[in-house]
Write a protein that holds these residues in place. Structure first.
Motif, PDB file in Angstrom:
ATOM      1  N   GLY A  21     -13.419   1.819  18.298  1.00 55.75           N
ATOM      2  CA  GLY A  21     -13.475   2.500  17.003  1.00 55.75           C
ATOM      3  C   GLY A  21     -12.589   3.740  17.115  1.00 55.75           C
ATOM      4  N   HIS A  22     -11.770   3.980  16.098  1.00 55.10           N
ATOM      5  CA  HIS A  22     -10.740   5.014  16.224  1.00 55.10           C
ATOM      6  C   HIS A  22     -11.335   6.410  16.355  1.00 55.10           C
ATOM      7  N   THR A  23     -12.287   6.723  15.477  1.00 58.05           N
ATOM      8  CA  THR A  23     -12.876   8.057  15.514  1.00 58.05           C
ATOM      9  C   THR A  23     -13.764   8.227  16.749  1.00 58.05           C
ATOM     10  N   LEU A  61      -2.102   0.805   2.521  1.00 58.46           N
ATOM     11  CA  LEU A  61      -1.150  -0.302   2.540  1.00 58.46           C
ATOM     12  C   LEU A  61      -0.695  -0.585   1.117  1.00 58.46           C
ATOM     13  N   THR A  62       0.588  -0.774   0.946  1.00 55.17           N
ATOM     14  CA  THR A  62       1.065  -1.075  -0.399  1.00 55.17           C
ATOM     15  C   THR A  62       0.454  -2.384  -0.894  1.00 55.17           C
ATOM     16  N   THR A  63       0.094  -3.267   0.024  1.00 54.02           N
ATOM     17  CA  THR A  63      -0.487  -4.551  -0.381  1.00 54.02           C
ATOM     18  C   THR A  63      -1.945  -4.420  -0.835  1.00 54.02           C
ATOM     19  N   ASP A  87      -8.083  -3.484   3.739  1.00 57.55           N
ATOM     20  CA  ASP A  87      -7.495  -2.313   4.388  1.00 57.55           C
ATOM     21  C   ASP A  87      -8.485  -1.705   5.387  1.00 57.55           C
ATOM     22  N   LEU A  88      -7.995  -1.439   6.601  1.00 53.57           N
ATOM     23  CA  LEU A  88      -8.880  -0.950   7.663  1.00 53.57           C
ATOM     24  C   LEU A  88      -8.665   0.509   8.010  1.00 53.57           C
ATOM     25  N   HIS A  89      -7.679   1.118   7.367  1.00 54.53           N
ATOM     26  CA  HIS A  89      -7.376   2.513   7.713  1.00 54.53           C
ATOM     27  C   HIS A  89      -8.520   3.403   7.259  1.00 54.53           C
ATOM     28  N   ASP A  90      -9.127   4.132   8.189  1.00 54.96           N
ATOM     29  CA  ASP A  90     -10.233   4.972   7.734  1.00 54.96           C
ATOM     30  C   ASP A  90     -10.198   6.393   8.242  1.00 54.96           C
ATOM     31  N   ILE A  91      -9.182   6.726   9.017  1.00 58.60           N
ATOM     32  CA  ILE A  91      -9.161   8.070   9.586  1.00 58.60           C
ATOM     33  C   ILE A  91      -9.087   9.111   8.472  1.00 58.60           C
ATOM     34  N   ASP A 104      -4.235  15.203   0.387  1.00 59.76           N
ATOM     35  CA  ASP A 104      -4.994  15.313   1.637  1.00 59.76           C
ATOM     36  C   ASP A 104      -6.437  15.734   1.342  1.00 59.76           C
ATOM     37  N   ALA A 105      -7.218  15.837   2.404  1.00 58.01           N
ATOM     38  CA  ALA A 105      -8.644  16.081   2.230  1.00 58.01           C
ATOM     39  C   ALA A 105      -8.917  17.466   1.624  1.00 58.01           C
ATOM     40  N   MET A 106      -8.090  18.435   1.994  1.00 53.73           N
ATOM     41  CA  MET A 106      -8.291  19.786   1.456  1.00 53.73           C
ATOM     42  C   MET A 106      -8.072  19.787  -0.058  1.00 53.73           C
ATOM     43  N   PRO A 116       9.342  -2.518   8.888  1.00 59.91           N
ATOM     44  CA  PRO A 116       9.719  -2.697   7.487  1.00 59.91           C
ATOM     45  C   PRO A 116       8.563  -3.315   6.702  1.00 59.91           C
ATOM     46  N   SER A 117       8.318  -2.816   5.514  1.00 58.90           N
ATOM     47  CA  SER A 117       7.245  -3.368   4.690  1.00 58.90           C
ATOM     48  C   SER A 117       7.627  -4.754   4.209  1.00 58.90           C
ATOM     49  N   MET A 118       6.600  -5.510   3.892  1.00 56.96           N
ATOM     50  CA  MET A 118       6.773  -6.917   3.532  1.00 56.96           C
ATOM     51  C   MET A 118       7.775  -7.139   2.399  1.00 56.96           C
ATOM     52  N   MET A 123     -11.431   6.244  -3.686  1.00 54.11           N
ATOM     53  CA  MET A 123     -10.909   5.066  -2.987  1.00 54.11           C
ATOM     54  C   MET A 123      -9.712   5.437  -2.143  1.00 54.11           C
ATOM     55  N   SER A 124      -9.669   4.863  -0.947  1.00 53.96           N
ATOM     56  CA  SER A 124      -8.564   5.121  -0.039  1.00 53.96           C
ATOM     57  C   SER A 124      -7.806   3.824   0.202  1.00 53.96           C
ATOM     58  N   SER A 125      -6.469   3.920   0.246  1.00 55.94           N
ATOM     59  CA  SER A 125      -5.644   2.759   0.595  1.00 55.94           C
ATOM     60  C   SER A 125      -4.423   3.257   1.347  1.00 55.94           C
TER      61      SER A 125
HETATM   62  C1  B12 Z   1      -3.095   5.081  12.312  1.00 52.22           C
HETATM   63  C2  B12 Z   1      -2.445   3.950  11.568  1.00 52.22           C
HETATM   64  C3  B12 Z   1      -2.990   2.695  11.742  1.00 52.22           C
HETATM   65  C4  B12 Z   1      -4.260   2.457  12.544  1.00 52.22           C
HETATM   66  C5  B12 Z   1      -5.479   2.745  11.649  1.00 52.22           C
HETATM   67  C6  B12 Z   1      -6.698   3.229  12.400  1.00 52.22           C
HETATM   68  C7  B12 Z   1      -7.811   3.591  11.479  1.00 52.22           C
HETATM   69  N1  B12 Z   1      -9.013   3.244  11.843  1.00 52.22           N
HETATM   70  O1  B12 Z   1      -7.620   4.199  10.430  1.00 52.22           O
HETATM   71  C8  B12 Z   1      -4.093   0.950  12.872  1.00 52.22           C
HETATM   72  C9  B12 Z   1      -3.325   0.917  14.163  1.00 52.22           C
HETATM   73  C10 B12 Z   1      -5.366   0.127  12.966  1.00 52.22           C
HETATM   74  C11 B12 Z   1      -3.170   0.475  11.770  1.00 52.22           C
HETATM   75  C12 B12 Z   1      -3.039  -0.848  11.387  1.00 52.22           C
HETATM   76  C13 B12 Z   1      -2.094  -1.295  10.495  1.00 52.22           C
HETATM   77  N2  B12 Z   1      -1.158  -0.541   9.877  1.00 52.22           N
HETATM   78 CO1  B12 Z   1      -1.119   1.364   9.902  1.00 52.22          CO
HETATM   79  N3  B12 Z   1      -0.733   3.199  10.052  1.00 52.22           N
HETATM   80  C14 B12 Z   1      -1.313   4.168  10.717  1.00 52.22           C
HETATM   81  C15 B12 Z   1      -0.504   5.471  10.543  1.00 52.22           C
HETATM   82  C16 B12 Z   1       0.406   5.612  11.737  1.00 52.22           C
HETATM   83  C17 B12 Z   1      -1.282   6.763  10.348  1.00 52.22           C
HETATM   84  C18 B12 Z   1      -2.397   6.740   9.303  1.00 52.22           C
HETATM   85  C19 B12 Z   1      -3.369   7.880   9.531  1.00 52.22           C
HETATM   86  O2  B12 Z   1      -4.489   7.680   9.959  1.00 52.22           O
HETATM   87  N4  B12 Z   1      -2.919   9.121   9.279  1.00 52.22           N
HETATM   88  C20 B12 Z   1      -3.694  10.298   9.462  1.00 52.22           C
HETATM   89  C21 B12 Z   1      -4.604  10.556   8.251  1.00 52.22           C
HETATM   90  C22 B12 Z   1      -5.325  11.872   8.441  1.00 52.22           C
HETATM   91  O3  B12 Z   1      -3.817  10.626   7.102  1.00 52.22           O
HETATM   92  P1  B12 Z   1      -4.039   9.692   5.812  1.00 52.22           P
HETATM   93  O4  B12 Z   1      -4.635   8.424   6.218  1.00 52.22           O
HETATM   94  O5  B12 Z   1      -2.819   9.668   5.008  1.00 52.22           O
HETATM   95  O6  B12 Z   1      -5.196  10.437   4.981  1.00 52.22           O
HETATM   96  C23 B12 Z   1      -5.021  11.676   4.321  1.00 52.22           C
HETATM   97  C24 B12 Z   1      -4.515  11.547   2.877  1.00 52.22           C
HETATM   98  O7  B12 Z   1      -3.780  10.373   2.625  1.00 52.22           O
HETATM   99  C25 B12 Z   1      -5.725  11.682   2.019  1.00 52.22           C
HETATM  100  N5  B12 Z   1      -6.571  10.529   1.722  1.00 52.22           N
HETATM  101  C26 B12 Z   1      -6.824   9.419   2.437  1.00 52.22           C
HETATM  102  N6  B12 Z   1      -7.732   8.658   1.858  1.00 52.22           N
HETATM  103  C27 B12 Z   1      -8.106   9.258   0.728  1.00 52.22           C
HETATM  104  C28 B12 Z   1      -9.011   8.915  -0.261  1.00 52.22           C
HETATM  105  C29 B12 Z   1      -9.196   9.742  -1.357  1.00 52.22           C
HETATM  106  C30 B12 Z   1     -10.200   9.377  -2.385  1.00 52.22           C
HETATM  107  C31 B12 Z   1      -8.411  10.925  -1.474  1.00 52.22           C
HETATM  108  C32 B12 Z   1      -8.578  11.775  -2.668  1.00 52.22           C
HETATM  109  C33 B12 Z   1      -7.501  11.283  -0.474  1.00 52.22           C
HETATM  110  C34 B12 Z   1      -7.350  10.461   0.609  1.00 52.22           C
HETATM  111  O8  B12 Z   1      -6.519  12.587   2.767  1.00 52.22           O
HETATM  112  C35 B12 Z   1      -6.427  12.250   4.152  1.00 52.22           C
HETATM  113  C36 B12 Z   1      -6.742  13.432   5.004  1.00 52.22           C
HETATM  114  O9  B12 Z   1      -5.923  14.557   4.776  1.00 52.22           O
HETATM  115  C37 B12 Z   1       0.299   5.128   9.231  1.00 52.22           C
HETATM  116  C38 B12 Z   1       1.621   5.834   9.069  1.00 52.22           C
HETATM  117  C39 B12 Z   1       1.487   7.143   8.358  1.00 52.22           C
HETATM  118  N7  B12 Z   1       2.232   8.095   8.818  1.00 52.22           N
HETATM  119  O10 B12 Z   1       0.711   7.274   7.436  1.00 52.22           O
HETATM  120  C40 B12 Z   1       0.485   3.605   9.355  1.00 52.22           C
HETATM  121  C41 B12 Z   1       0.691   2.731   8.117  1.00 52.22           C
HETATM  122  C42 B12 Z   1      -0.243   3.154   7.017  1.00 52.22           C
HETATM  123  N8  B12 Z   1       0.289   1.405   8.616  1.00 52.22           N
HETATM  124  C43 B12 Z   1       1.038   0.450   8.185  1.00 52.22           C
HETATM  125  C44 B12 Z   1       0.881  -0.918   8.545  1.00 52.22           C
HETATM  126  C45 B12 Z   1       1.938  -1.868   8.032  1.00 52.22           C
HETATM  127  C46 B12 Z   1      -0.206  -1.353   9.333  1.00 52.22           C
HETATM  128  C47 B12 Z   1      -0.470  -2.786   9.800  1.00 52.22           C
HETATM  129  C48 B12 Z   1      -0.185  -3.890   8.801  1.00 52.22           C
HETATM  130  C49 B12 Z   1       0.333  -2.957  11.096  1.00 52.22           C
HETATM  131  C50 B12 Z   1       0.365  -4.327  11.697  1.00 52.22           C
HETATM  132  N9  B12 Z   1       1.549  -4.825  11.893  1.00 52.22           N
HETATM  133  O11 B12 Z   1      -0.642  -4.900  11.979  1.00 52.22           O
HETATM  134  C51 B12 Z   1      -1.976  -2.730  10.152  1.00 52.22           C
HETATM  135  C52 B12 Z   1      -2.874  -3.110   8.962  1.00 52.22           C
HETATM  136  C53 B12 Z   1      -4.307  -3.237   9.293  1.00 52.22           C
HETATM  137  C54 B12 Z   1      -5.143  -3.325   8.032  1.00 52.22           C
HETATM  138  N10 B12 Z   1      -5.445  -4.537   7.537  1.00 52.22           N
HETATM  139  O12 B12 Z   1      -5.522  -2.339   7.463  1.00 52.22           O
HETATM  140  C55 B12 Z   1       2.125   0.951   7.261  1.00 52.22           C
HETATM  141  C56 B12 Z   1       1.922   0.617   5.778  1.00 52.22           C
HETATM  142  C57 B12 Z   1       3.221   0.198   5.123  1.00 52.22           C
HETATM  143  C58 B12 Z   1       3.014  -0.409   3.804  1.00 52.22           C
HETATM  144  N11 B12 Z   1       4.097  -0.721   3.122  1.00 52.22           N
HETATM  145  O13 B12 Z   1       1.941  -0.627   3.322  1.00 52.22           O
HETATM  146  C59 B12 Z   1       2.168   2.485   7.619  1.00 52.22           C
HETATM  147  C60 B12 Z   1       2.566   3.394   6.455  1.00 52.22           C
HETATM  148  C61 B12 Z   1       3.172   2.617   8.790  1.00 52.22           C
HETATM  149  C62 B12 Z   1       4.578   2.216   8.414  1.00 52.22           C
HETATM  150  N12 B12 Z   1       5.061   1.089   8.831  1.00 52.22           N
HETATM  151  O14 B12 Z   1       5.262   2.912   7.762  1.00 52.22           O
HETATM  152  N13 B12 Z   1      -2.473   1.513  11.244  1.00 52.22           N
END
Ligand code: B12
Lengths: 215, 349
Positions: free
Chosen positions: B157-159, A151-153, A101-105, A199-201, B322-324, A147-149
């Motif tokens: 890099g995204h950030t 992707l469902t996979t 998983d590469l999501h790190d924002i 979320d982070a808060m 759509p998810s896998m 740990m952060s994830s």
């Molecule tokens: C941006 C994004 C990307 C970027 C990621 C950039 C990066 N460096 O992070 C890029 C474009 C690279 C990307 C790639 C992919 N993505 Co993407 N992505 C997203 C998107 C649009 C937003 C995620 C995001 O950053 N949100 C903003 C942040 C702030 O929110 P957050 O991550 O949820 O984090 C908050 C909380 O969850 C929590 N949190 C997060 N981590 C942790 C950890 C702990 C310990 C705790 C307590 C809390 C916590 O706090 C955070 C801050 O408040 C989501 C859709 C969505 N709305 O979520 C899809 C999504 C996650 N991606 C998805 C997919 C499918 C992919 C790809 C497979 C796409 C592709 N066809 O290639 C690839 C996979 C790459 C890989 N191997 O990881 C799917 C996953 C679906 C599924 N069933 O798993 C989503 C849900 C979109 C969808 N189709 O619905 N993606």
């Protein structure tokens, strides 16, 4: 006057004043304010305000990333001096995005909020193999493993990391946090994590509470 | 009307006979339903075509968008600049934001040549293979290129990229310019190869990470430039991150179909940008489509139809790919909902 310099740090950070914040941190250190004090009563309240603005949609990810950048600059000044007074940190928090998983924002935001609140954060980055979580947790004697994830996979890796920690006898030493857009409270319960945060808060609130409550 | 006519009618902001249903073409979804590993899908154009046709036939009422698509994941554009590509066995390939770790490398950056660089020539070959071997009723219709914000973020890099926008605006601007030019050139070269193209598709989630101010400064000009290059073709924009804060700016960008996130409220979208642009969305691909029951899917589709549908210009779809492992029953529930609640005239709920 201590309070004034700390307040100024908070305000400058909140306003995303890159140079101003770092200069104020330097000034505070010159005034012999303890580095931990600077974090806890200067940067941390500033970051809380930033978090609130994000929740109110006044700030966006671009601003949060900038805040992280400023924090990093401030921590470069503070970090080395804090090592000496480690006992005052809120605990060692290991974070990472699981394997594949590469999501790190989102994870980066979590790291940033925790750092600014006074946790000692070790960030393993993305695509982290299970063994790496184990090895690092043992090495730094982590109090928390997050740990952060996204992707469902890749979610199942959270479970295998917990198993691995168990099998190596350190599961009970750490509090386990999980999160990321596709993770839910029920999944966290199912795999035996201690905390889920949406979320982070919330992560920060729960981490702070867990210290006073114990596990 | 057949499903594609219905889709195109909605895209023209009309009311078709009923609300069209569409899912994004997905290497993961197609491989899963065809029973192959995702890596095999990328590895062999024949398997890519067979897996695509197989899944399309399984769901004849659904318009897969962009239909046949020589998809190599999000790595195509970065590969042409020289990014290192990682290939998991059963998932899509990826790159890390490591190519432009050093901001100094950006000032001398040039757009790649799509005919020779990275994976682009392979995509062009696969397009030709697919259109030669596909059955007559399944045409290759769209050119696809990722937008500048996604490509820039992958390389820098995204950030880091988001920080550059404020800390090194000239460097950020240069990177966005080069990526914008790349998107345009890459679309053009594909359009030369596709026999009878009808449109372009530009996914670019990362744009939503910018504040409205930064998007106005950097995003608006880039998008205007891209979309104004392709008049006469159907222009589709995808962004599955929350874009509530930039909706009014996106409305000025001259695309005709908007595929948007479940985090962006469909009512707000319909009342704003939806007056001008056809909406495609926004059922949650994970919590509803992957994990929900068929009843839940039907219920959410109904609600989307009743908000998005009235007056036309609406395509029922997910807010993302759509998810896998999406259950077949849930896909069928979506089709059922469109038949039950999507007959025009559709009244608001
Ligand atoms: C941006 C994004 C990307 C970027 C990621 C950039 C990066 N460096 O992070 C890029 C474009 C690279 C990307 C790639 C992919 N993505 Co993407 N992505 C997203 C998107 C649009 C937003 C995620 C995001 O950053 N949100 C903003 C942040 C702030 O929110 P957050 O991550 O949820 O984090 C908050 C909380 O969850 C929590 N949190 C997060 N981590 C942790 C950890 C702990 C310990 C705790 C307590 C809390 C916590 O706090 C955070 C801050 O408040 C989501 C859709 C969505 N709305 O979520 C899809 C999504 C996650 N991606 C998805 C997919 C499918 C992919 C790809 C497979 C796409 C592709 N066809 O290639 C690839 C996979 C790459 C890989 N191997 O990881 C799917 C996953 C679906 C599924 N069933 O798993 C989503 C849900 C979109 C969808 N189709 O619905 N993606």
């Amino acid at each position: 006057m201590d309070r004034e310099s700390l307040k100024s740090i908070a305000l400058k950070l909140e306003a995303l004043d890159i140079q101003g914040t770092v200069e104020d941190v330097k000034r505070a250190l010159n005034e012999k304010i303890a580095p931990f004090e600077v974090v806890q009563n200067g940067l941390s309240p500033g970051m809380d305000k930033i978090g609130e603005k994000y929740e109110r949609k006044e700030y966006f990810l671009s601003e949060l990333s900038l805040a992280a950048y400023i924090m990093k600059g401030a921590m470069e000044l503070l970090g080395p001096r804090m090592k000496a007074s480690r006992e005052r940190s809120l605990g060692r928090f290991l974070v990472g995005t699981v394997k594949g998983d590469l999501h790190d924002i989102g994870k980066n935001l979590v790291s940033m909020m925790l750092t600014s609140a006074g946790f000692e954060v070790y960030d393993l980055g993305v695509d982290v193999p299970d063994e790496k979580f184990l090895q690092k947790a043992a090495e730094i004697k982590a109090d928390f493993v997050g740990m952060s994830s996204l992707l469902t996979t890749t979610m199942p890796s959270m479970k295998s990391v917990i198993e691995l920690l168990k099998n190596n006898g350190i599961r009970e030493e750490v509090k386990i946090f999980v999160g990321g857009a596709v993770v839910t409270q029920s999944f966290a319960d199912e795999i035996g994590a201690d905390y889920y945060a949406k979320d982070a808060m919330e992560c920060l609130r729960k981490a702070r509470n867990s210290i006073t409550k114990g596990k | 009307m057949d499903p594609l006519d219905r889709f195109l009618s909605a895209a023209r902001m009309e009311e078709p006979d009923e609300v069209p249903v569409s899912l994004l073409t997905s290497a993961r979804f197609f491989s899963h339903f065809y029973g192959i590993k995702v890596f095999q899908f990328f590895h062999d154009p024949k398997l890519m075509l067979d897996a695509s046709l197989h899944t399309m036939r399984l769901f004849p009422e659904i318009v897969f968008f962009p239909g046949l698509w020589a998809d190599y994941g999000i790595v195509v554009e970065p590969s042409a600049f020289g990014s290192r590509i990682f290939w998991p066995e059963n998932y899509v390939p990826y790159v890390r934001g490591e190519l432009l770790e050093n901001p100094e490398d950006i000032m001398g950056l040039e757009p790649p040549d799509p005919k020779t660089d990275g994976l682009m020539p392979f995509v062009l070959e696969s397009i030709q293979y697919m259109q030669k071997h596909a059955p007559k009723n399944t045409k290759y219709l769209y050119a696809v290129a990722r937008g500048p914000f996604q490509v820039a973020s992958y390389m820098r890099g995204h950030t880091e990229f988001l920080v550059d926008l404020t800390v090194r605006p000239d460097v950020a601007r240069k990177l966005i310019d080069v990526c914008t030019e790349t998107t345009i050139r890459w679309l053009r070269v594909q359009l030369e190869v596709i026999d009878n193209p009808i449109g372009i598709y530009v996914p670019d989630d990362n744009a939503s990470f910018l504040s409205p101010g930064l998007f106005e400064k950097f995003g608006l000009p880039a998008y205007k430039r891209i979309f104004s290059e392709f008049d006469g073709l159907l222009k589709v924009y995808h962004n599955d991150a929350d874009s509530t804060h930039i909706l009014d700016l996106l409305a000025q960008c001259d695309f005709q179909v908007f595929n948007f996130s479940p985090a962006t409220d469909i009512r707000t979208v319909k009342q704003g940008i939806g007056q001008k642009v056809c909406l495609m969305g926004n059922v949650d691909p994970v919590s509803v489509m992957l994990r929900g029951t068929p009843e839940k899917v039907e219920e959410d589709c109904k609600s989307c139809i009743q908000i998005g549908g009235p007056g036309g210009g609406y395509i029922l779809s997910l807010g993302g790919g759509p998810s896998m492992e999406t259950p077949k029953e849930n896909v069928e529930a979506m089709v059922r909902a469109a038949k039950r609640y999507g007959r025009y005239p559709v009244l608001g709920g």
